[in-house]
Design a protein around this motif. Structure first.
Motif, mmCIF file in Angstrom:
data_model
loop_
_atom_site.group_PDB
_atom_site.id
_atom_site.type_symbol
_atom_site.label_atom_id
_atom_site.label_comp_id
_atom_site.label_asym_id
_atom_site.label_seq_id
_atom_site.Cartn_x
_atom_site.Cartn_y
_atom_site.Cartn_z
ATOM 1 N N MET A 91 -10.542 -0.288 2.585
ATOM 2 C CA MET A 91 -9.663 -1.391 2.951
ATOM 3 C C MET A 91 -9.082 -1.989 1.676
ATOM 4 S SD MET A 91 -10.433 -4.643 5.428
ATOM 5 C CE MET A 91 -9.047 -5.251 6.421
ATOM 6 N N THR A 92 -7.767 -2.190 1.644
ATOM 7 C CA THR A 92 -7.114 -2.795 0.482
ATOM 8 C C THR A 92 -6.323 -4.015 0.918
ATOM 9 O OG1 THR A 92 -5.080 -1.477 0.669
ATOM 10 C CG2 THR A 92 -6.892 -0.519 -0.607
ATOM 11 N N GLY A 93 -5.943 -4.840 -0.086
ATOM 12 C CA GLY A 93 -5.159 -6.033 0.197
ATOM 13 C C GLY A 93 -5.476 -7.126 -0.799
ATOM 14 N N PHE A 94 -5.235 -8.390 -0.389
ATOM 15 C CA PHE A 94 -5.518 -9.531 -1.262
ATOM 16 C C PHE A 94 -6.616 -10.391 -0.650
ATOM 17 C CE2 PHE A 94 -1.861 -10.694 1.393
ATOM 18 C CZ PHE A 94 -2.324 -11.848 2.004
ATOM 19 N N CYS A 95 -7.265 -11.177 -1.502
ATOM 20 C CA CYS A 95 -8.374 -12.018 -1.062
ATOM 21 C C CYS A 95 -8.418 -13.270 -1.916
ATOM 22 C CB CYS A 95 -9.695 -11.258 -1.164
ATOM 23 S SG CYS A 95 -10.142 -10.830 -2.874
ATOM 24 N N LYS A 152 -3.999 2.945 -16.161
ATOM 25 C CA LYS A 152 -3.007 3.527 -15.250
ATOM 26 C C LYS A 152 -2.552 2.506 -14.202
ATOM 27 C CE LYS A 152 -4.723 8.309 -15.466
ATOM 28 N NZ LYS A 152 -5.389 9.384 -14.693
ATOM 29 N N ILE A 153 -3.487 1.699 -13.726
ATOM 30 C CA ILE A 153 -3.155 0.701 -12.712
ATOM 31 C C ILE A 153 -2.255 -0.367 -13.306
ATOM 32 C CG2 ILE A 153 -4.133 -1.058 -11.173
ATOM 33 C CD1 ILE A 153 -6.694 0.854 -11.225
ATOM 34 N N ASN A 154 -2.555 -0.818 -14.506
ATOM 35 C CA ASN A 154 -1.700 -1.818 -15.154
ATOM 36 C C ASN A 154 -0.316 -1.258 -15.459
ATOM 37 O OD1 ASN A 154 -3.240 -4.386 -15.601
ATOM 38 N ND2 ASN A 154 -4.721 -2.954 -16.483
ATOM 39 N N THR A 155 -0.262 -0.003 -15.845
ATOM 40 C CA THR A 155 1.048 0.638 -16.076
ATOM 41 C C THR A 155 1.849 0.695 -14.782
ATOM 42 O OG1 THR A 155 0.176 1.976 -17.886
ATOM 43 C CG2 THR A 155 2.198 2.747 -16.818
ATOM 44 N N ALA A 156 1.174 1.055 -13.693
ATOM 45 C CA ALA A 156 1.850 1.104 -12.379
ATOM 46 C C ALA A 156 2.375 -0.264 -11.980
ATOM 47 C CB ALA A 156 0.882 1.638 -11.323
ATOM 48 N N TYR A 208 -5.647 4.541 -4.925
ATOM 49 C CA TYR A 208 -4.921 5.807 -5.107
ATOM 50 C C TYR A 208 -5.496 6.580 -6.301
ATOM 51 C CZ TYR A 208 -1.123 9.090 -6.092
ATOM 52 O OH TYR A 208 -0.395 10.229 -6.342
ATOM 53 N N ASN A 209 -5.668 5.899 -7.415
ATOM 54 C CA ASN A 209 -6.182 6.564 -8.608
ATOM 55 C C ASN A 209 -7.657 6.934 -8.465
ATOM 56 O OD1 ASN A 209 -4.073 6.562 -10.991
ATOM 57 N ND2 ASN A 209 -3.788 4.624 -9.920
ATOM 58 N N PHE A 210 -8.408 6.095 -7.750
ATOM 59 C CA PHE A 210 -9.824 6.403 -7.500
ATOM 60 C C PHE A 210 -9.967 7.688 -6.696
ATOM 61 C CE2 PHE A 210 -13.549 5.717 -4.602
ATOM 62 C CZ PHE A 210 -14.542 5.951 -5.553
ATOM 63 N N PHE A 264 0.841 -1.211 0.000
ATOM 64 C CA PHE A 264 0.000 0.000 0.000
ATOM 65 C C PHE A 264 0.871 1.255 0.000
ATOM 66 C CE2 PHE A 264 -1.242 3.315 3.010
ATOM 67 C CZ PHE A 264 -2.260 3.924 2.299
ATOM 68 N N LYS A 265 1.876 1.291 0.873
ATOM 69 C CA LYS A 265 2.724 2.486 0.952
ATOM 70 C C LYS A 265 3.533 2.681 -0.327
ATOM 71 C CE LYS A 265 4.352 3.851 4.995
ATOM 72 N NZ LYS A 265 5.084 3.887 6.284
ATOM 73 N N LYS A 266 3.877 1.581 -1.005
ATOM 74 C CA LYS A 266 4.576 1.713 -2.286
ATOM 75 C C LYS A 266 3.641 2.317 -3.343
ATOM 76 C CE LYS A 266 7.904 -2.054 -1.667
ATOM 77 N NZ LYS A 266 8.359 -3.391 -2.151
ATOM 78 N N ALA A 267 2.385 1.905 -3.339
ATOM 79 C CA ALA A 267 1.425 2.447 -4.303
ATOM 80 C C ALA A 267 1.120 3.918 -4.025
ATOM 81 C CB ALA A 267 0.139 1.622 -4.274
#
Length: 411
Positions: free
Chosen positions: A235-239, A305-309, A404-406, A168-171
């Motif tokens: 809330m972000t992360g994996f699922c 943008k997300i895929n580029t990131a 972040y982009n949202f 998250f902090k990297k993004a």
């Protein structure tokens, strides 16, 4: 509201002072304490914090004794020097004796205190007292508002696990994070600002719960809502995901509702297989936020943008792309690697997209507090025997980059 202590041994004078405070200054009587001697006043000053002390200059040492002209001046100095005494923000001396007024005026002025001549037949002391209390009350209200404004954040972000929070902090690497120091909060939190495409500067607060589960997430969410007054919580992360033709590993799911599968009954059926008898509890996401999400997802440039990131940090290759979907999620207390349980859950709700261990806690807390939140996670496995952690970093980063982009494009 300010708290006031009156130290005086004259009943009529106490009554008149309290009347001015309550009727003229809108201070409730419950915020006024009274002591009738030096010793009683000392005890209250040691045990409580007062904004204002109204002090008679000739007081008895003990309750129900005669005033002691020798001890009273000593007590004035003691208030200033005794470290056990909680020094009030303001001290006003009120005396009806001319000789006391003349003797102690300089002593009060040297300490930056106020001395007022109390005369029962005149109203000058009432005006001075009223103005001082109103000024003191407004100052305290302004200070409290300033403190609340300092704690107030527009957006809160939660990750359940440290590996999610690292990504998250990297993004969010363009944010200058500062660790939050707040004695009311036991969690490690970080605060920063983000400038949006609409020209708004938003205060963000983010942190890691440090463990999976509904209860821990619920407590963390309540902390951000109640102490830091966040308007929106994410809330972000994996699922885990429910395998289907329209879902691939890495895809981002935004929960338009979250169910709780832990409520109900689990038993073996006639063949010995596991049977889940659910008592469905489902909480929908905030309509305003899901409307914004639909608008955001429908613009292909945002997902690009997300895929580029993701490519810029080497988490996907040129041939792969993640997509984002809005759909229902289900939540429970277990790390699931059972295809039988997944089938049971899917049979109960064919449209389910994903599965996690925290989301229901986020939505339930937000529902009870009438707040706005969204669960945004990326699919790292399909809750089967092939479950592993190779997609954890990519999914944690993807969901955070989406958020972040949202925020940049929608607030």
């Amino acid at each position: 509201m300010i708290k006031i202590l009156i130290i005086d041994d004259t009943e009529d004078k106490i009554f008149r002072i309290k009347s001015v405070i309550v009727n003229n200054c809108n201070i409730p009587e419950s915020n006024i304490d009274v002591a009738k001697s030096i010793n009683s006043g000392r005890k209250l000053l040691c045990d409580n914090d007062y904004d204002l002390l109204l002090l008679d200059l000739v007081l008895p040492l003990q309750d129900n004794e005669e005033p002691d002209r020798e001890e009273s001046p000593k007590f004035i100095d003691e208030i200033h020097t005794n470290e056990r005494i909680n020094l009030p923000n303001q001290i006003i001396g009120l005396t009806q004796y001319d000789e006391s007024y003349s003797e102690l005026k300089k002593r009060f002025e040297d300490k930056m205190w106020y001395l007022v001549k109390y005369e029962q037949s005149k109203n000058d002391w009432i005006t001075m007292l009223q103005n001082k209390i109103i000024h003191l009350r407004k100052n305290k209200e302004s200070l409290l508002k300033s403190i609340l404004d300092e704690s107030k954040h527009n957006i809160g972000i939660i990750c359940a696990l440290p590996e999610e929070f690292i990504q998250f902090k990297k993004a969010f690497n363009k944010i200058e994070w500062e660790k939050v120091n707040n004695t009311e909060c036991l969690f490690d939190l970080y605060s920063g600002k983000i400038n949006t495409g609409y020209g708004n500067s938003l205060k963000i607060i983010a942190g890691c719960v440090g463990r999976p589960g509904v209860s821990a997430t619920s407590v963390f969410a309540a902390t951000l809502y109640n102490i830091f007054k966040v308007d929106h919580l994410f809330m972000t992360g994996f699922c885990a995901g429910f395998e289907s033709d329209d879902i691939a590993l890495g895809d981002i799911i935004v929960a338009d509702s979250i169910q709780d599968y832990s409520a109900g009954k689990i038993k073996d059926d006639e063949t010995g297989n596991l049977k889940l008898l659910k008592e469905l509890q489902q909480i929908p996401a905030n309509y305003e936020l899901t409307t914004k999400i639909n608008t955001f997802i429908s613009d292909g440039n945002n997902i690009a943008k997300i895929n580029t990131a993701l490519r810029n940090v080497n988490l996907i290759n040129e041939r792969n792309n993640v997509k984002a979907l809005l759909g229902p999620t289900i939540c429970g207390p277990f790390v699931v690697t059972s295809e039988t349980l997944i089938k049971e859950l899917k049979d109960g709700s064919r449209k389910l997209k994903s599965l996690d261990m925290e989301g229901f806690g986020l939505y339930l807390t937000s529902h009870f507090l009438n707040k706005k939140c969204l669960w945004i996670k990326s699919i790292a496995d399909f809750a089967n025997s092939n479950k592993g952690d190779e997609y954890h970093n990519m999914c944690s980063y993807a969901s955070a980059s989406f958020l972040y982009n949202f925020i940049k494009e929608s607030f």
